[in-house]
Each structure stands twice: as structure tokens, then as C-alpha cells.
Write a protein that holds these residues in place. Structure first.
Motif, mmCIF file in Angstrom:
data_model
loop_
_atom_site.group_PDB
_atom_site.id
_atom_site.type_symbol
_atom_site.label_atom_id
_atom_site.label_comp_id
_atom_site.label_asym_id
_atom_site.label_seq_id
_atom_site.Cartn_x
_atom_site.Cartn_y
_atom_site.Cartn_z
ATOM 1 N N GLU A 181 11.360 13.045 8.624
ATOM 2 C CA GLU A 181 12.453 13.084 9.592
ATOM 3 C C GLU A 181 12.351 14.337 10.437
ATOM 4 N N HIS A 182 12.133 15.464 9.766
ATOM 5 C CA HIS A 182 11.913 16.739 10.435
ATOM 6 C C HIS A 182 10.824 17.482 9.675
ATOM 7 N N ALA A 183 9.965 18.201 10.385
ATOM 8 C CA ALA A 183 8.943 19.028 9.734
ATOM 9 C C ALA A 183 9.490 20.433 9.538
ATOM 10 N N ASP A 184 10.579 20.554 8.763
ATOM 11 C CA ASP A 184 11.182 21.858 8.533
ATOM 12 C C ASP A 184 10.618 22.476 7.258
ATOM 13 N N LYS A 185 10.994 23.740 7.017
ATOM 14 C CA LYS A 185 10.424 24.458 5.872
ATOM 15 C C LYS A 185 10.849 23.870 4.536
ATOM 16 N N PRO A 186 12.123 23.500 4.295
ATOM 17 C CA PRO A 186 12.478 22.910 2.995
ATOM 18 C C PRO A 186 11.693 21.630 2.684
ATOM 19 N N THR A 187 11.518 20.774 3.688
ATOM 20 C CA THR A 187 10.770 19.543 3.469
ATOM 21 C C THR A 187 9.309 19.855 3.165
ATOM 22 N N THR A 188 8.714 20.763 3.945
ATOM 23 C CA THR A 188 7.320 21.140 3.726
ATOM 24 C C THR A 188 7.132 21.763 2.353
ATOM 25 N N ARG A 189 8.065 22.622 1.930
ATOM 26 C CA ARG A 189 7.971 23.252 0.611
ATOM 27 C C ARG A 189 8.013 22.196 -0.490
ATOM 28 N N THR A 190 8.914 21.218 -0.366
ATOM 29 C CA THR A 190 9.013 20.157 -1.377
ATOM 30 C C THR A 190 7.700 19.413 -1.521
ATOM 31 N N ILE A 191 7.062 19.098 -0.406
ATOM 32 C CA ILE A 191 5.805 18.363 -0.444
ATOM 33 C C ILE A 191 4.695 19.210 -1.058
ATOM 34 N N ILE A 192 4.567 20.459 -0.616
ATOM 35 C CA ILE A 192 3.500 21.333 -1.126
ATOM 36 C C ILE A 192 3.674 21.582 -2.613
ATOM 37 N N GLU A 193 4.885 21.889 -3.043
ATOM 38 C CA GLU A 193 5.119 22.166 -4.464
ATOM 39 C C GLU A 193 4.881 20.931 -5.333
ATOM 40 N N GLY A 194 5.131 19.748 -4.799
ATOM 41 C CA GLY A 194 4.952 18.534 -5.579
ATOM 42 C C GLY A 194 3.528 18.020 -5.634
ATOM 43 N N ASN A 195 2.637 18.573 -4.786
ATOM 44 C CA ASN A 195 1.281 18.032 -4.715
ATOM 45 C C ASN A 195 0.179 19.060 -4.922
ATOM 46 N N VAL A 196 0.509 20.343 -4.869
ATOM 47 C CA VAL A 196 -0.487 21.399 -5.021
ATOM 48 C C VAL A 196 -0.051 22.328 -6.140
ATOM 49 N N LEU A 197 -0.941 22.582 -7.096
ATOM 50 C CA LEU A 197 -0.639 23.503 -8.181
ATOM 51 C C LEU A 197 -0.497 24.924 -7.649
ATOM 52 N N ALA A 198 0.437 25.651 -8.193
ATOM 53 C CA ALA A 198 0.618 27.054 -7.814
ATOM 54 C C ALA A 198 -0.326 27.931 -8.630
ATOM 55 N N GLY A 199 -0.568 29.143 -8.150
ATOM 56 C CA GLY A 199 -1.349 30.103 -8.930
ATOM 57 C C GLY A 199 -2.785 30.211 -8.464
ATOM 58 N N LEU B 2 0.829 -1.206 0.000
ATOM 59 C CA LEU B 2 0.000 0.000 0.000
ATOM 60 C C LEU B 2 0.863 1.254 0.000
ATOM 61 N N TYR B 3 1.963 1.219 0.741
ATOM 62 C CA TYR B 3 2.872 2.372 0.745
ATOM 63 C C TYR B 3 3.533 2.564 -0.613
ATOM 64 N N ASP B 4 3.952 1.447 -1.232
ATOM 65 C CA ASP B 4 4.616 1.529 -2.532
ATOM 66 C C ASP B 4 3.714 2.118 -3.611
ATOM 67 N N THR B 5 2.410 1.968 -3.466
ATOM 68 C CA THR B 5 1.477 2.387 -4.517
ATOM 69 C C THR B 5 0.671 3.624 -4.136
ATOM 70 N N LEU B 6 1.171 4.401 -3.183
ATOM 71 C CA LEU B 6 0.499 5.652 -2.854
ATOM 72 C C LEU B 6 0.478 6.583 -4.063
ATOM 73 N N PRO B 7 -0.574 7.373 -4.234
ATOM 74 C CA PRO B 7 -0.643 8.287 -5.384
ATOM 75 C C PRO B 7 0.437 9.355 -5.304
ATOM 76 N N GLY B 8 0.970 9.713 -6.453
ATOM 77 C CA GLY B 8 2.027 10.714 -6.499
ATOM 78 C C GLY B 8 1.729 11.877 -7.409
ATOM 79 N N GLU B 9 0.557 11.843 -8.095
ATOM 80 C CA GLU B 9 0.210 12.937 -8.999
ATOM 81 C C GLU B 9 -0.271 14.153 -8.218
ATOM 82 N N VAL B 10 -0.350 15.301 -8.896
ATOM 83 C CA VAL B 10 -0.803 16.532 -8.267
ATOM 84 C C VAL B 10 -2.260 16.381 -7.841
ATOM 85 N N MET B 11 -2.592 16.873 -6.663
ATOM 86 C CA MET B 11 -3.959 16.771 -6.147
ATOM 87 C C MET B 11 -4.869 17.774 -6.843
#
Length: 320
Positions: free
Chosen positions: A193-211, A119-128
């Protein structure tokens, strides 16, 4: 009590299920095709035990409905397999399933680990999809359950981890970041590993469209600047929701994520502690079932077969 909580009685029903009906259910949900060439052209080769064996008319390979699944080398009855899948999907503990299904607990734990890793291996990875999103994080106590600490300089951590400061993977309080779409109600989680800003930015940019989208969060320091349109509430001054546009609807909040986080904690509480190395697999199981609402062939195939085309690794920063 042998590990049974008061008011939670074991109720085995495997013997009440019809094996022929369970075989038909598995063939419907697992999609009976040749695992080598994916052909649906087949003929009955032989009937052996519970599951019929077929021969592919294209490549001449023989197979059953369990070929290529986590149950390929098991000898369990169809009813047992169906009840096992049901128990994992509903979040039953391994101890309870082993008692109700009369299976070896260690072997059942290995099967559960394979299913949840699938289930972890097949988690969705496309933009939400959606225009409004919420993000929030929670910190889950997760140490090294069942791991012996023979080194005197590395004693086991005491129960009820109450270390000061923000949690991290290293101090046994891994952060779990959640992201939810208000329109589609899709929910995603990341064990970090850590909920820091670079990690959070990577996740948001990879899953939420900008604009054209907006992100709602609390006042945590890892959110400012991670999305072009961002609004937050300040929980430290007891602000839980706010109306910024004056339409009478307090749209600025992250209550959906917090409510989902309560459900995740309830799901994890059943297991009385989860090793942090496997925490992401348990979270992926909850995410899958919370999004699916009902069991479907897609969910069953993900559980049993996985998708080795994009296998991930159990690093502390996951699903990124």
C-alpha cells in the motif's frame, strides 16, 4: 489487426500435440493420488473422454487427474490444458491464448485468475538463505482496468499516470518491494500500500536473518534502520556501486534488484495494463517462474491445486 501487434503472429499448435502424451505429462506433474486420502493405490474404473477415471482402493472414491484442480469442471482436451499452462507460465496474454486455443476469453480469464491466485497463495514464507541481500522498490502504474466509473465524482484516471510524489496503492502507482539473495539468487516481491519504513522493516525482519547478514539498498528513506548491517548507494549523485572494503570489488549496489525489476516490467507490459487488485497475482506468477527457471512438478501443482492451508487475502499490503 484485432489486437495483434506487428511481428507477433498467432501460431496455434494444439492440434499437433498427442493427447495421450499430454495425459501422461499431466499425471507425472500433478501426482496422481486420491484427493481424499492421498493413497496411490488405485484401479482403473473407466475410460471416458480424454482422462481415465480411477477408483481408490482405500476409500473407494473415484477421481481423475483433474479432480481438485482448477480444471476439474472443464471439458478441455489434454493438449489444450498443457498449452494453457505453458502460456500462463511464459506470460502470454489472455487475448492471445484465447485466439490460439479457441477458448472463450472471459472463461479463460477466470481460469488464469484462479491459477495466478494459487501461485500467490503458495508463495514461500520461510526465511531466505544467504549472507548478502539487496532490496529495492519500483512503482508500477496499475489502476482499475475494465472497471466502469459511473459515478461522475469518480472519473477514470487518464493513461500514463504522472502524479507527483511517491506512488501508493491509493493513487494507482502501487510500490513493489523486491528482495534478492546474492548467494541463492532467490527473488521475492511484495505489492504494498505504501513503501514506508514500518512496512519495509516488517518485510526485512521476516525474511532476512539478523546478525550475520548485510543488506544493500539505495538511499531511499524507508531503508535506514531496518537492518543491523546496512550499506547504501546514492543514486541522486549518480553513484551506482561502491567498494567499501577495498578489495577491488564494488559490492555496495542494488543492481540485481533493478535488473530483476526490468524483467518484471517487461512481463507486465504484455498485458497492456493490470487492475491493481490483481497486480499481486501477476507479480507472484513472475516471481515463481523467475525463481524456478524451468517448469517442475512443484510449479505445476502450485498452479493447478494451490494450497488452501495458508490462503492469503488481496489486501494492499501483501505477503507479510
Amino acid at each position: 489487426m484485432h489486437g495483434v501487434l506487428p511481428g507477433m503472429i498467432d501460431f496455434p499448435i494444439t492440434e499437433l500435440l498427442d493427447d495421450a502424451v499430454c495425459v501422461a505429462w499431466l499425471e507425472q506433474h500433478l501426482r496422481l493420488v486420491c484427493p481424499r486420502c492421498q493413497s496411490t493405490e488405485r484401479r482403473l474404473f473407466r475410460r471416458h473422454d480424454h482422462f481415465p477415471t480411477y477408483r481408490c482402493r482405500e476409500c473407494q472414491r473415484t477421481y481423475t487427474i483433474l479432480t481438485g484442480t482448477v480444471f476439474a469442471k472443464t471439458r478441455q482436451s489434454p493438449a489444450t490444458i498443457v498449452m494453457l499452462l505453458r502460456g500462463i507460465a511464459k506470460g502470454e496474454s489472455t487475448a492471445r491464448l484465447s485466439r490460439e486455443l479457441d477458448l472463450d476469453r472471459k472463461r479463460l480469464g477466470e481460469i488464469r485468475q484462479q491459477i495466478q491466485t494459487n501461485l500467490y497463495d503458495t508463495l514461500p514464507g520461510e526465511v531466505m538463505s544467504g549472507t548478502a541481500f539487496e532490496a529495492d522498490e519500483l512503482y508500477q502504474n496499475a489502476g482499475e482496468k475494465s472497471r466502469p466509473h459511473r459515478d461522475p465524482t469518480d472519473p477514470p484516471r487518464r493513461r500514463a499516470n504522472k502524479r507527483k510524489g511517491k506512488g501508493s496503492y491509493a493513487n494507482d502507482r502501487p510500490p513493489i518491494l523486491s528482495l534478492i539473495s546474492r548467494s541463492s539468487h532467490e527473488l521475492r516481491y511484495w505489492v504494498l500500500e505504501h513503501a514506508d519504513k514500518p512496512t519495509t522493516r516488517t518485510i526485512i525482519e521476516g525474511n532476512v536473518l539478523a546478525g550475520s547478514t548485510i543488506l544493500y539498498t539505495d538511499e531511499a528513506s524507508n531503508y535506514p534502520g531496518v537492518h543491523a548491517q546496512h550499506a547504501s548507494v546514492c543514486h541522486s549523485v549518480k553513484e551506482w556501486a561502491r567498494d567499501d572494503d577495498g578489495d577491488g570489488v564494488r559490492e555496495v549496489h542494488c543492481n540485481s534488484c533493478e535488473g530483476a525489476g526490468t524483467g518484471l516490467r517487461t512481463f507486465l507490459r504484455t498485458f497492456r495494463g493490470v487492475h491493481k487488485y490483481y497486480l499481486a497475482d501477476y507479480v507472484a506468477t513472475y516471481e515463481t517462474m523467475a525463481n524456478a527457471k524451468r517448469i517442475t512438478p512443484t510449479v505445476i501443482r502450485r498452479m493447478c491445486c494451490g494450497d488452501r492451508l495458508h490462503t492469503q487475502t488481496h489486501e494492499p499490503l501483501l505477503n507479510v
